[in-house]
Design a protein around this motif. Structure first.
Motif, PDB file in Angstrom:
ATOM      1  N   VAL A 185       0.861  -1.188   0.000  1.00 28.52           N
ATOM      2  CA  VAL A 185       0.000   0.000   0.000  1.00 28.52           C
ATOM      3  C   VAL A 185       0.897   1.237   0.000  1.00 28.52           C
ATOM      4  CG1 VAL A 185      -1.889   1.246   1.115  1.00 28.52           C
ATOM      5  CG2 VAL A 185      -1.713  -1.226   1.443  1.00 28.52           C
ATOM      6  N   LEU A 186       0.697   2.109  -0.973  1.00 28.25           N
ATOM      7  CA  LEU A 186       1.408   3.398  -1.012  1.00 28.25           C
ATOM      8  C   LEU A 186       0.437   4.492  -0.572  1.00 28.25           C
ATOM      9  CD1 LEU A 186       3.978   5.049  -1.903  1.00 28.25           C
ATOM     10  CD2 LEU A 186       2.678   5.557  -3.987  1.00 28.25           C
ATOM     11  N   LEU A 187       0.867   5.318   0.383  1.00 26.58           N
ATOM     12  CA  LEU A 187       0.023   6.416   0.867  1.00 26.58           C
ATOM     13  C   LEU A 187       0.629   7.761   0.486  1.00 26.58           C
ATOM     14  CD1 LEU A 187      -0.570   5.183   4.557  1.00 26.58           C
ATOM     15  CD2 LEU A 187      -1.908   4.646   2.511  1.00 26.58           C
ATOM     16  N   LEU A 188      -0.224   8.702   0.121  1.00 22.56           N
ATOM     17  CA  LEU A 188       0.219  10.101   0.005  1.00 22.56           C
ATOM     18  C   LEU A 188       0.245  10.648   1.425  1.00 22.56           C
ATOM     19  CD1 LEU A 188      -1.858  11.413  -3.036  1.00 22.56           C
ATOM     20  CD2 LEU A 188       0.460  10.428  -3.029  1.00 22.56           C
ATOM     21  N   HIS A 189       1.416  11.056   1.887  1.00 18.58           N
ATOM     22  CA  HIS A 189       1.649  11.298   3.312  1.00 18.58           C
ATOM     23  C   HIS A 189       0.829  12.463   3.874  1.00 18.58           C
ATOM     24  CE1 HIS A 189       5.140  10.620   6.396  1.00 18.58           C
ATOM     25  NE2 HIS A 189       4.001  10.811   7.010  1.00 18.58           N
ATOM     26  N   MET A 206      -1.424  19.825  -5.222  1.00 21.36           N
ATOM     27  CA  MET A 206      -1.701  18.538  -5.884  1.00 21.36           C
ATOM     28  C   MET A 206      -2.627  18.726  -7.091  1.00 21.36           C
ATOM     29  SD  MET A 206      -3.605  15.068  -4.541  1.00 21.36           S
ATOM     30  CE  MET A 206      -5.280  15.641  -4.766  1.00 21.36           C
ATOM     31  N   ASP A 207      -2.216  18.155  -8.222  1.00 22.34           N
ATOM     32  CA  ASP A 207      -3.089  18.077  -9.394  1.00 22.34           C
ATOM     33  C   ASP A 207      -3.641  16.648  -9.395  1.00 22.34           C
ATOM     34  OD1 ASP A 207      -3.940  17.321 -11.996  1.00 22.34           O
ATOM     35  OD2 ASP A 207      -2.895  19.052 -12.839  1.00 22.34           O
ATOM     36  N   ALA A 208      -4.933  16.514  -9.137  1.00 20.60           N
ATOM     37  CA  ALA A 208      -5.514  15.175  -8.923  1.00 20.60           C
ATOM     38  C   ALA A 208      -5.360  14.289 -10.154  1.00 20.60           C
ATOM     39  CB  ALA A 208      -6.982  15.298  -8.528  1.00 20.60           C
ATOM     40  N   ASP A 209      -5.481  14.858 -11.347  1.00 23.13           N
ATOM     41  CA  ASP A 209      -5.324  14.045 -12.557  1.00 23.13           C
ATOM     42  C   ASP A 209      -3.896  13.504 -12.669  1.00 23.13           C
ATOM     43  OD1 ASP A 209      -7.913  14.159 -13.759  1.00 23.13           O
ATOM     44  OD2 ASP A 209      -7.537  16.278 -14.195  1.00 23.13           O
ATOM     45  N   GLU A 210      -2.939  14.362 -12.324  1.00 25.89           N
ATOM     46  CA  GLU A 210      -1.531  13.948 -12.413  1.00 25.89           C
ATOM     47  C   GLU A 210      -1.237  12.822 -11.412  1.00 25.89           C
ATOM     48  OE1 GLU A 210       1.178  17.250 -12.054  1.00 25.89           O
ATOM     49  OE2 GLU A 210       2.953  15.947 -12.016  1.00 25.89           O
ATOM     50  N   VAL A 211      -1.742  12.985 -10.179  1.00 25.66           N
ATOM     51  CA  VAL A 211      -1.501  11.950  -9.161  1.00 25.66           C
ATOM     52  C   VAL A 211      -2.187  10.654  -9.573  1.00 25.66           C
ATOM     53  CG1 VAL A 211      -1.888  11.275  -6.768  1.00 25.66           C
ATOM     54  CG2 VAL A 211      -1.222  13.605  -7.303  1.00 25.66           C
ATOM     55  N   ALA A 212      -3.440  10.759 -10.012  1.00 29.81           N
ATOM     56  CA  ALA A 212      -4.171   9.551 -10.415  1.00 29.81           C
ATOM     57  C   ALA A 212      -3.403   8.844 -11.537  1.00 29.81           C
ATOM     58  CB  ALA A 212      -5.583   9.911 -10.872  1.00 29.81           C
ATOM     59  N   GLY A 213      -2.859   9.607 -12.459  1.00 30.46           N
ATOM     60  CA  GLY A 213      -2.123   9.011 -13.586  1.00 30.46           C
ATOM     61  C   GLY A 213      -0.895   8.249 -13.111  1.00 30.46           C
ATOM     62  N   VAL A 214      -0.125   8.856 -12.208  1.00 32.56           N
ATOM     63  CA  VAL A 214       1.111   8.173 -11.785  1.00 32.56           C
ATOM     64  C   VAL A 214       0.771   6.966 -10.912  1.00 32.56           C
ATOM     65  CG1 VAL A 214       1.649   9.628  -9.750  1.00 32.56           C
ATOM     66  CG2 VAL A 214       3.487   8.471 -10.964  1.00 32.56           C
ATOM     67  N   LEU A 215      -0.254   7.065 -10.067  1.00 32.61           N
ATOM     68  CA  LEU A 215      -0.617   5.920  -9.221  1.00 32.61           C
ATOM     69  C   LEU A 215      -1.120   4.762 -10.089  1.00 32.61           C
ATOM     70  CD1 LEU A 215      -2.345   7.660  -6.149  1.00 32.61           C
ATOM     71  CD2 LEU A 215      -0.004   6.753  -6.310  1.00 32.61           C
ATOM     72  N   ALA A 216      -1.944   5.087 -11.077  1.00 30.94           N
ATOM     73  CA  ALA A 216      -2.456   4.027 -11.964  1.00 30.94           C
ATOM     74  C   ALA A 216      -1.295   3.361 -12.710  1.00 30.94           C
ATOM     75  CB  ALA A 216      -3.476   4.604 -12.937  1.00 30.94           C
ATOM     76  N   GLY A 217      -0.325   4.164 -13.136  1.00 31.72           N
ATOM     77  CA  GLY A 217       0.838   3.605 -13.836  1.00 31.72           C
ATOM     78  C   GLY A 217       1.639   2.674 -12.925  1.00 31.72           C
ATOM     79  N   LEU A 218       1.837   3.092 -11.668  1.00 28.59           N
ATOM     80  CA  LEU A 218       2.622   2.276 -10.731  1.00 28.59           C
ATOM     81  C   LEU A 218       1.908   0.957 -10.414  1.00 28.59           C
ATOM     82  CD1 LEU A 218       3.823   5.186  -8.412  1.00 28.59           C
ATOM     83  CD2 LEU A 218       5.322   3.715  -9.799  1.00 28.59           C
ATOM     84  N   VAL A 219       0.565   1.008 -10.330  1.00 26.57           N
ATOM     85  CA  VAL A 219      -0.200  -0.231 -10.120  1.00 26.57           C
ATOM     86  C   VAL A 219      -0.049  -1.132 -11.355  1.00 26.57           C
ATOM     87  CG1 VAL A 219      -2.534  -1.208  -9.900  1.00 26.57           C
ATOM     88  CG2 VAL A 219      -1.851   0.716  -8.450  1.00 26.57           C
ATOM     89  N   ALA A 220      -0.221  -0.545 -12.541  1.00 26.16           N
ATOM     90  CA  ALA A 220      -0.130  -1.337 -13.780  1.00 26.16           C
ATOM     91  C   ALA A 220       1.242  -2.003 -13.908  1.00 26.16           C
ATOM     92  CB  ALA A 220      -0.416  -0.443 -14.981  1.00 26.16           C
ATOM     93  N   GLU A 221       2.277  -1.319 -13.439  1.00 29.43           N
ATOM     94  CA  GLU A 221       3.642  -1.881 -13.529  1.00 29.43           C
ATOM     95  C   GLU A 221       3.938  -2.864 -12.397  1.00 29.43           C
ATOM     96  OE1 GLU A 221       6.302   1.562 -13.675  1.00 29.43           O
ATOM     97  OE2 GLU A 221       4.793   2.527 -14.933  1.00 29.43           O
ATOM     98  N   GLY A 222       2.997  -3.015 -11.451  1.00 25.70           N
ATOM     99  CA  GLY A 222       3.208  -3.946 -10.336  1.00 25.70           C
ATOM    100  C   GLY A 222       4.130  -3.405  -9.262  1.00 25.70           C
ATOM    101  N   ALA A 282      -3.341   1.936  -3.367  1.00 20.32           N
ATOM    102  CA  ALA A 282      -3.010   3.309  -2.989  1.00 20.32           C
ATOM    103  C   ALA A 282      -3.994   3.817  -1.942  1.00 20.32           C
ATOM    104  CB  ALA A 282      -3.046   4.215  -4.222  1.00 20.32           C
ATOM    105  N   GLY A 283      -3.496   4.695  -1.090  1.00 21.01           N
ATOM    106  CA  GLY A 283      -4.330   5.330  -0.084  1.00 21.01           C
ATOM    107  C   GLY A 283      -3.760   6.705   0.238  1.00 21.01           C
ATOM    108  N   VAL A 284      -4.301   7.296   1.279  1.00 19.05           N
ATOM    109  CA  VAL A 284      -3.851   8.637   1.679  1.00 19.05           C
ATOM    110  C   VAL A 284      -3.589   8.650   3.180  1.00 19.05           C
ATOM    111  CG1 VAL A 284      -4.994   9.866  -0.204  1.00 19.05           C
ATOM    112  CG2 VAL A 284      -6.248   9.418   1.936  1.00 19.05           C
ATOM    113  N   SER A 285      -3.045   9.760   3.641  1.00 18.56           N
ATOM    114  CA  SER A 285      -2.817   9.951   5.069  1.00 18.56           C
ATOM    115  C   SER A 285      -3.080  11.415   5.388  1.00 18.56           C
ATOM    116  CB  SER A 285      -1.365   9.571   5.401  1.00 18.56           C
ATOM    117  OG  SER A 285      -1.126   9.744   6.772  1.00 18.56           O
TER     118      SER A 285
END
Ligand SMILES: NC(=O)c1ccc[n+]([C@@H]2O[C@H](COP(=O)([O-])OP(=O)(O)OC[C@H]3O[C@@H](n4cnc5c(N)ncnc54)[C@H](OP(=O)(O)O)[C@@H]3O)[C@@H](O)[C@H]2O)c1
Length: 302
Positions: free
Chosen positions: A128-132, A138-154, A159-162
């Motif tokens: 689980v990766l959290l945004l601290h 924060m640009d929500a589209d940019e964050v969503a894009g990088v998180l989705a990419g990291l999930v796709a790459e395994g 993902a979660g938040v803090s």
């Protein structure tokens, strides 16, 4: 033994108590790979299989230390879940390019932070990766894009938040192709604001279990005067539930909440783990729960 719990219907299963590595480099018992390995093994002996990190812990040094501990016993990797965080940038000798402490949720920073955490921890995937912290830039589209990419790459499984508010969670959730699986927040008998802020209600509505940091008030709970209302109530209830002290009692109080919080304990003493793990077997009676709240706040509910 501490039980296991799903954070979210689409999320990972963690242990009902998590060990947090924040203080690992501060204490004699956990500041060496051998010492930290003893702590990991003690946690596993009691069913605590999930370990909470952040890139910044120990001035960017704790993940390296944990990786060194795991390399002493590589078979342990298959028995643990790793949570880590990114998004805070410390002004630290370890990061000379940082002129000022700041937040950075840019895609480049999130990706670089995850890749460094994977290398430092010596694991192939972060569970689980959290945004601290919520980042005003924060640009929500940019964050969503990088998180989705990291999930796709395994590289990350979930993902979660803090420390995010309901609205900050809603913004990110609206752009992500998968659910946020947790919000790691501060909550304890000494910090009860989330009981009324609407955050726990939102998490229950979304079936998202919160992770709880400083569940024992960062140790301040143990400074409660024994003759004061909180000290007396804790002593009485420890006797009722056959618990060794305020630590497990305060964890049982948190775990009684219907949003199913997962406390992240921060002790650096392996000797305290068994006592704290005993909390997982307790179901606190309703009026006892309110008696602790009243004693901690110094007033009855309205
Ligand atoms: N997301 C965030 O923003 C955020 C912020 C802060 C922390 N965290 C996470 O939450 C974790 C826990 O935070 P925390 O360390 O403040 O948690 P905590 O469990 O509330 O406090 C741990 C402190 O209490 C002390 N303590 C004293 N007597 C104790 C006893 N009888 N039993 C247990 N502890 C006792 C411990 O000392 P000893 O070591 O001597 O036992 C330790 O210094 C961190 O490791 C980190 O992973 C997250």
């Amino acid at each position: 033994m501490v039980q296991r719990q799903r954070l979210h219907p689409g999320g990972p299963t963690l242990s009902r108590l998590v060990w947090g590595a924040w203080r690992a480099r501060d204490a004699e018992a956990t500041r060496t790979p051998q010492g930290l390995l003893r702590m990991i093994e003690t946690c596993l002996d009691h069913g605590i299989t999930t370990f909470d990190h952040a890139d910044i812990y120990g001035q960017y040094g704790v993940e390296v230390l944990f990786g060194e501990a795991l390399r002493l016993a590589p078979a342990l990797r298959a028995r643990i879940e790793v949570v880590t965080k990114c998004g805070i940038a410390l002004a630290s000798p370890a990061r000379p390019a940082h002129r000022v402490k700041h937040y950075d949720t840019s895609a480049a920073h999130v990706r670089a932070s995850v890749e460094r955490s994977l290398a430092d921890l010596g694991v192939e995937r972060i569970d689980v990766l959290l945004l601290h912290r919520p980042d005003p830039l924060m640009d929500a589209d940019e964050v969503a894009g990088v998180l989705a990419g990291l999930v796709a790459e395994g590289k990350i499984a979930h993902a979660g938040v803090s420390n995010h508010t309901v609205e900050q969670m809603r913004l990110l959730a609206a752009r992500l192709p998968f659910p946020l699986v947790t919000n790691q927040i501060e909550l304890s008998l000494l910090h009860t604001d989330p009981l009324e802020s609407g955050l726990l209600d939102h998490l229950q509505a979304e079936r998202i279990a919160p992770m709880i940091w400083s569940p024992l008030g960062g140790g301040r709970l143990f400074a409660s005067p024994p003759e004061g209302p909180l000290g007396r109530t804790m002593a009485e209830l420890c006797a009722t539930y056959a618990l060794s002290g305020p630590g497990p009692l305060a964890l049982a109080w948190l775990m009684r909440l219907p949003s199913r919080p997962v406390p992240v304990i921060g002790t650096t003493s392996p000797a305290r783990i068994a006592d704290l793990a005993a909390a997982a077997a307790v179901v606190m009676e309703r009026q006892d729960w309110f008696a602790l709240l009243e004693a901690a706040r110094g007033r009855a509910v309205a």
